[in-house]
Write a protein that holds these residues in place. Structure first.
Motif, PDB file in Angstrom:
ATOM      1  N   LEU A 170      11.294  -1.953  -8.053  1.00 48.08           N
ATOM      2  CA  LEU A 170      11.151  -1.185  -6.819  1.00 48.08           C
ATOM      3  C   LEU A 170       9.790  -1.424  -6.167  1.00 48.08           C
ATOM      4  N   LYS A 171       8.756  -1.651  -6.978  1.00 52.26           N
ATOM      5  CA  LYS A 171       7.431  -1.973  -6.418  1.00 52.26           C
ATOM      6  C   LYS A 171       7.472  -3.287  -5.658  1.00 52.26           C
ATOM      7  N   ARG A 172       8.185  -4.284  -6.219  1.00 55.75           N
ATOM      8  CA  ARG A 172       8.319  -5.576  -5.524  1.00 55.75           C
ATOM      9  C   ARG A 172       9.061  -5.409  -4.203  1.00 55.75           C
ATOM     10  N   LEU A 173      10.133  -4.633  -4.225  1.00 56.54           N
ATOM     11  CA  LEU A 173      10.889  -4.391  -2.993  1.00 56.54           C
ATOM     12  C   LEU A 173      10.063  -3.610  -1.983  1.00 56.54           C
ATOM     13  N   ALA A 174       9.227  -2.682  -2.468  1.00 53.57           N
ATOM     14  CA  ALA A 174       8.356  -1.905  -1.576  1.00 53.57           C
ATOM     15  C   ALA A 174       7.343  -2.813  -0.901  1.00 53.57           C
ATOM     16  N   VAL A 239      11.514  -0.568  20.995  1.00 48.87           N
ATOM     17  CA  VAL A 239      11.435   0.433  19.936  1.00 48.87           C
ATOM     18  C   VAL A 239      12.167  -0.097  18.706  1.00 48.87           C
ATOM     19  N   VAL A 240      11.580   0.105  17.533  1.00 46.67           N
ATOM     20  CA  VAL A 240      12.282  -0.160  16.282  1.00 46.67           C
ATOM     21  C   VAL A 240      12.649   1.197  15.684  1.00 46.67           C
ATOM     22  N   ALA A 241      13.942   1.467  15.604  1.00 47.97           N
ATOM     23  CA  ALA A 241      14.413   2.739  15.064  1.00 47.97           C
ATOM     24  C   ALA A 241      14.894   2.537  13.634  1.00 47.97           C
ATOM     25  N   THR A 242      14.583   3.486  12.761  1.00 46.71           N
ATOM     26  CA  THR A 242      15.064   3.433  11.382  1.00 46.71           C
ATOM     27  C   THR A 242      15.847   4.703  11.056  1.00 46.71           C
ATOM     28  N   ASP A 243      16.981   4.514  10.410  1.00 49.71           N
ATOM     29  CA  ASP A 243      17.819   5.627   9.965  1.00 49.71           C
ATOM     30  C   ASP A 243      17.634   5.761   8.458  1.00 49.71           C
ATOM     31  N   THR A 244      17.311   6.942   7.989  1.00 56.23           N
ATOM     32  CA  THR A 244      17.012   7.133   6.562  1.00 56.23           C
ATOM     33  C   THR A 244      17.957   8.158   5.941  1.00 56.23           C
ATOM     34  N   VAL A 245      17.821   8.328   4.627  1.00 56.66           N
ATOM     35  CA  VAL A 245      18.640   9.280   3.886  1.00 56.66           C
ATOM     36  C   VAL A 245      18.410  10.700   4.406  1.00 56.66           C
ATOM     37  N   GLY A 246      19.480  11.483   4.448  1.00 53.35           N
ATOM     38  CA  GLY A 246      19.352  12.875   4.873  1.00 53.35           C
ATOM     39  C   GLY A 246      18.753  13.739   3.786  1.00 53.35           C
ATOM     40  N   PHE A 247      18.157  14.845   4.187  1.00 55.64           N
ATOM     41  CA  PHE A 247      17.571  15.788   3.239  1.00 55.64           C
ATOM     42  C   PHE A 247      18.536  16.950   3.032  1.00 55.64           C
ATOM     43  N   ILE A 248      18.267  17.726   1.995  1.00 50.07           N
ATOM     44  CA  ILE A 248      19.113  18.878   1.716  1.00 50.07           C
ATOM     45  C   ILE A 248      18.310  19.889   0.919  1.00 50.07           C
ATOM     46  N   ARG A 249      18.711  21.156   0.988  1.00 45.69           N
ATOM     47  CA  ARG A 249      18.063  22.194   0.193  1.00 45.69           C
ATOM     48  C   ARG A 249      18.166  21.851  -1.287  1.00 45.69           C
ATOM     49  N   GLY A 250      17.048  21.971  -1.983  1.00 48.87           N
ATOM     50  CA  GLY A 250      17.068  21.690  -3.419  1.00 48.87           C
ATOM     51  C   GLY A 250      17.243  20.226  -3.747  1.00 48.87           C
ATOM     52  N   LEU A 251      16.806  19.333  -2.858  1.00 47.78           N
ATOM     53  CA  LEU A 251      16.901  17.900  -3.151  1.00 47.78           C
ATOM     54  C   LEU A 251      16.127  17.612  -4.436  1.00 47.78           C
ATOM     55  N   PRO A 252      16.788  17.041  -5.458  1.00 55.47           N
ATOM     56  CA  PRO A 252      16.107  16.824  -6.749  1.00 55.47           C
ATOM     57  C   PRO A 252      14.820  16.030  -6.590  1.00 55.47           C
ATOM     58  N   HIS A 253      13.750  16.502  -7.251  1.00 59.38           N
ATOM     59  CA  HIS A 253      12.463  15.830  -7.103  1.00 59.38           C
ATOM     60  C   HIS A 253      12.530  14.397  -7.612  1.00 59.38           C
ATOM     61  N   GLN A 254      13.463  14.126  -8.560  1.00 55.25           N
ATOM     62  CA  GLN A 254      13.611  12.760  -9.050  1.00 55.25           C
ATOM     63  C   GLN A 254      14.030  11.816  -7.922  1.00 55.25           C
ATOM     64  N   LEU A 255      14.878  12.323  -7.016  1.00 55.11           N
ATOM     65  CA  LEU A 255      15.328  11.489  -5.895  1.00 55.11           C
ATOM     66  C   LEU A 255      14.212  11.267  -4.892  1.00 55.11           C
ATOM     67  N   ILE A 256      13.422  12.306  -4.623  1.00 55.30           N
ATOM     68  CA  ILE A 256      12.303  12.150  -3.688  1.00 55.30           C
ATOM     69  C   ILE A 256      11.330  11.102  -4.230  1.00 55.30           C
ATOM     70  N   GLU A 257      11.046  11.163  -5.535  1.00 57.19           N
ATOM     71  CA  GLU A 257      10.141  10.192  -6.148  1.00 57.19           C
ATOM     72  C   GLU A 257      10.726   8.792  -6.095  1.00 57.19           C
ATOM     73  N   ALA A 258      12.014   8.658  -6.468  1.00 61.72           N
ATOM     74  CA  ALA A 258      12.647   7.342  -6.525  1.00 61.72           C
ATOM     75  C   ALA A 258      12.786   6.716  -5.138  1.00 61.72           C
ATOM     76  N   PHE A 259      12.991   7.565  -4.101  1.00 60.55           N
ATOM     77  CA  PHE A 259      13.194   7.054  -2.749  1.00 60.55           C
ATOM     78  C   PHE A 259      11.881   6.988  -1.949  1.00 60.55           C
ATOM     79  N   LYS A 260      10.740   7.135  -2.644  1.00 63.75           N
ATOM     80  CA  LYS A 260       9.452   7.156  -1.950  1.00 63.75           C
ATOM     81  C   LYS A 260       9.255   5.924  -1.072  1.00 63.75           C
TER      82      LYS A 260
END
Length: 351
Positions: A170-174, A239-260
């Motif tokens: 993931l670091k390489r892809l980042a 303009v360059v527009a980007t569409d990203t993952v939606g958020f939700i109440r109680g989004l697991p912190h593991q997902l926030i970290e992984a999708f950083k």
């Protein structure tokens, strides 16, 4: 078949919890067939709900002939194990439910790596759950036996090794994503990131303003993989527009970290279009949840325009709301019909 359990703790109350859980369960391919709602001043350490409610839950779930009981809160490994033992039915908490939806929806290589990392991080904290074989020891001296290493320790080591591999990939892809972002910035294009609560209509709006054909559906987490498209705002401004993952109440912190790395597109944007479902009765709570995640990823200092979407459902007149300096604060649009999109473009141009 899934039996749903919605719990409010203390003063915390989210009036659309049952409907949101039903949508989450349906998005995971399960059929919701029953619902229990409960309120507690504080969680019971052993079962979250307490013995009386758990007994009632077991009776209702068995009567409904369900295959799984789904909780709308995050349970500890011990709580989940205790509830399963008492009711005799597998239990899924909110974190595991969202992780499973992400696993099904991730299409790109980066998305799949991110979801696998999040799932392994979650799994590593609850290896003991119901897996008695993991307590066996493997002898280190062959036939003579002797002190060995428990299977659970071997599994933890294997999971740790795999997580390190995933983080390196993931670091390489980042780094690749950062190179692409710098290349776009050298082209003097404005970068706009669409953020918002899941199912607010971000992908439909993205398709409308960029003439792209990304997947959009009336379901939670229809889009996981970040998409970028360039379009002309005027004869001289791109303009360059980007569409990203939606958020939700109680989004697991593991997902926030992984999708950083994916969410970095939002952090480095010149402007965030915070898309809100104007027809939702809990839109203010959803706005607060999105703002909380934006703060978590350090994107709360990026300029924001609130885009109230789905006015074709609410019948609000398209208008542009400005602050005292004349800058746009909120625009009302319908990504489905195109109403209000001209005001949105003018709002961006006048900043």
């Amino acid at each position: 078949r899934a039996f749903l359990v919605v719990v409010s703790v203390g003063r915390a109350f989210y009036q659309d919890s049952a409907e949101e859980l039903r949508l989450l369960v349906s998005s995971d391919g399960l059929e919701p067939v029953g619902l229990m709602q409960a309120k507690r001043e504080k969680p019971d350490p052993a079962t979250f709900l307490g013995s009386g409610k758990i007994e009632e839950l077991g009776i209702l779930a068995k009567e409904a002939e369900v295959d799984v009981v789904v909780f709308d809160i995050a349970l500890s490994a011990a709580q989940e194990r205790n509830i399963e033992r008492l009711i005799g039915i597998p239990v899924l908490d909110r974190t595991e439910l969202i992780l499973d939806i992400f696993r099904q929806r991730a299409k790109s290589r980066e998305g799949r790596l991110q979801v696998e990392l999040a799932r392994l991080e979650h799994l590593s904290t609850r290896l003991v759950r119901g897996w008695t074989h993991l307590e066996r020891q493997r002898g280190g001296l062959g036939k003579t036996g002797g002190p060995g290493e428990k299977q659970i320790e071997l599994d933890r080591r294997m999971i740790g090794t795999r997580m390190k591999q995933l983080r390196d990939q993931l670091k390489r892809l980042a780094r690749q994503r950062g190179t692409q972002r710098r290349a776009r910035s050298r082209g003097d294009s404005i970068t706009v990131s669409l953020a918002g609560y899941t199912n607010a209509g971000k992908s439909t709006l993205f398709n409308k303003i960029t003439r792209a054909e990304t997947y959009a559906a009336d379901q939670l987490f229809a889009t996981l993989d970040t998409t970028a498209r360039k379009f002309w705002l005027s004869d001289e401004e791109t303009v360059v527009a980007t569409d990203t993952v939606g958020f939700i109440r109680g989004l697991p912190h593991q997902l926030i970290e992984a999708f950083k790395s994916t969410l970095d597109e939002t952090v480095h944007a010149d402007l965030i279009l915070h898309v809100v479902d104007a027809s939702s009765p809990v839109r203010e709570e959803q706005i607060a949840e999105v703002n909380s995640v934006l703060a978590d990823i350090h994107a709360d200092d990026v300029p924001v325009i609130l885009v109230y979407n789905k006015i074709d459902v609410t019948e609000q007149a398209p208008e542009i709301v400005r602050d005292q300096n004349g800058r746009p604060k909120a625009v009302f649009v319908s990504a489905l019909t195109g109403a209000g999109l001209d005001e949105l473009r003018q709002g961006r141009a006048s900043q």
